[in-house]
Design an enzyme around this catalytic site. Structure first.
Site, PDB file in Angstrom:
ATOM      1  N   SER A 134       0.261   7.101   8.531  1.00 35.07           N
ATOM      2  CA  SER A 134       1.668   6.807   8.274  1.00 35.07           C
ATOM      3  C   SER A 134       2.305   8.013   7.596  1.00 35.07           C
ATOM      4  O   SER A 134       1.687   8.655   6.748  1.00 35.07           O
ATOM      5  CB  SER A 134       1.830   5.578   7.371  1.00 35.07           C
TER       6      SER A 134
ATOM      7  N   ARG B  44       9.382   4.962   5.912  1.00 37.11           N
ATOM      8  CA  ARG B  44       8.356   5.383   6.863  1.00 37.11           C
ATOM      9  C   ARG B  44       9.067   5.959   8.085  1.00 37.11           C
ATOM     10  O   ARG B  44       9.756   5.244   8.804  1.00 37.11           O
ATOM     11  CB  ARG B  44       7.461   4.211   7.273  1.00 37.11           C
TER      12      ARG B  44
ATOM     13  N   GLU C 282       0.808  -1.210   0.000  1.00 35.49           N
ATOM     14  CA  GLU C 282       0.000   0.000   0.000  1.00 35.49           C
ATOM     15  C   GLU C 282       0.847   1.267   0.000  1.00 35.49           C
ATOM     16  O   GLU C 282       0.575   2.207  -0.745  1.00 35.49           O
ATOM     17  CB  GLU C 282      -0.934  -0.008   1.212  1.00 35.49           C
TER      18      GLU C 282
END
Length: 247
Positions: free
Chosen positions: A96, A110, A32
């Site tokens: 996120s 991330r 994703e």
């Protein structure tokens, strides 16, 4: 069939069973976060991503980023130059925050996030109000006044104190802070929904801003995800104009 998100893993067997009659259909899970970054880079002018190998121009690319003004109107923004590094804040059930360093495949990391996201808004809205769906909670928030629940800087320091501090009086000092006072003003569920929506949105804005400052790209913060889609105009305006919104 390309699939992404938690449901792509959790409900994969159900999809396979439903599609078993057609042997030509297979599920192909995609990551994703990688898909979100790739989507942003597809929208960006090729020269900004370093992928313009055709020698062409960017004039054929549509303006895909904009900000939301306080009055709810949209204002187009040019793509930043340079584009990298940039911060991409993905707001869904949770949040996120990614730092994208270049247009090369997979060149992102991330850097953080928060569990205070769209799921938080819906869960607490159902607990604190009569709303049973995301849309109902948004409708309530649109008619509410968050200052009936939130304690503002002006509530603590007064107008003169705010001027001395150099802080805007309407800045939120404490989410739902007025609810802890003995002489708390009367709040209805619309005010609670609005305060809740602002609390969730403000957390992501503050985190995104902090990570952008660390990366030296405060003018290159993009927000994406279901929480900031077309229906949620309020969350977009709460960002106080410090970032661009990705469609």
């Amino acid at each position: 069939m390309a699939t992404a998100g938690g449901g792509a893993c959790k409900f994969a067997p159900l999809f396979r069973d439903a599609l078993r009659a057609s042997r030509r259909v297979e599920l192909e899970p995609v990551r994703e976060m990688r898909a979100m970054v790739d989507g942003l880079l597809v929208l960006a002018p090729p020269s900004s991503t370093g992928m313009d190998s055709t020698g062409g121009t960017d004039q054929c690319f549509q303006q895909d980023i904009f900000t939301i003004n306080e009055d709810g109107t949209t204002a187009s923004r040019p793509w930043p130059d340079p584009l990298f590094p940039l911060i991409l804040v993905i707001m869904g059930t949770g949040v996120s925050i990614l730092r994208v360093d270049s247009g090369a495949p997979g060149d992102f990391v991330r850097v953080g996030g928060t569990a205070c996201g769209g799921g938080t808004f819906l869960g607490l809205a159902r607990l604190l109000t009569s709303a049973t769906s995301f849309e109902q909670a948004l409708d309530m928030a649109a008619e509410g006044n968050a200052s009936n629940a939130d304690k503002l800087v002006s509530d603590i320091y007064g107008d003169e104190g705010c001027s001395n501090l150099g802080l805007p009086g309407n800045l939120t000092a404490s989410n739902f802070g007025k609810l802890g006072e003995m002489n708390c003003p009367r709040c209805d569920e619309k005010d609670l929904a609005r305060a809740l929506l602002q609390m969730v949105t403000q957390q992501s804005v503050l985190l995104g801003s902090a990570y952008a400052r660390m990366a030296g790209c405060i003018n290159r913060v993009f927000f994406a995800g279901g929480f900031v889609d077309e229906k949620n105009q309020i969350a977009r305006t709460v960002r106080q104009g410090m970032c661009s919104v990705l469609l």
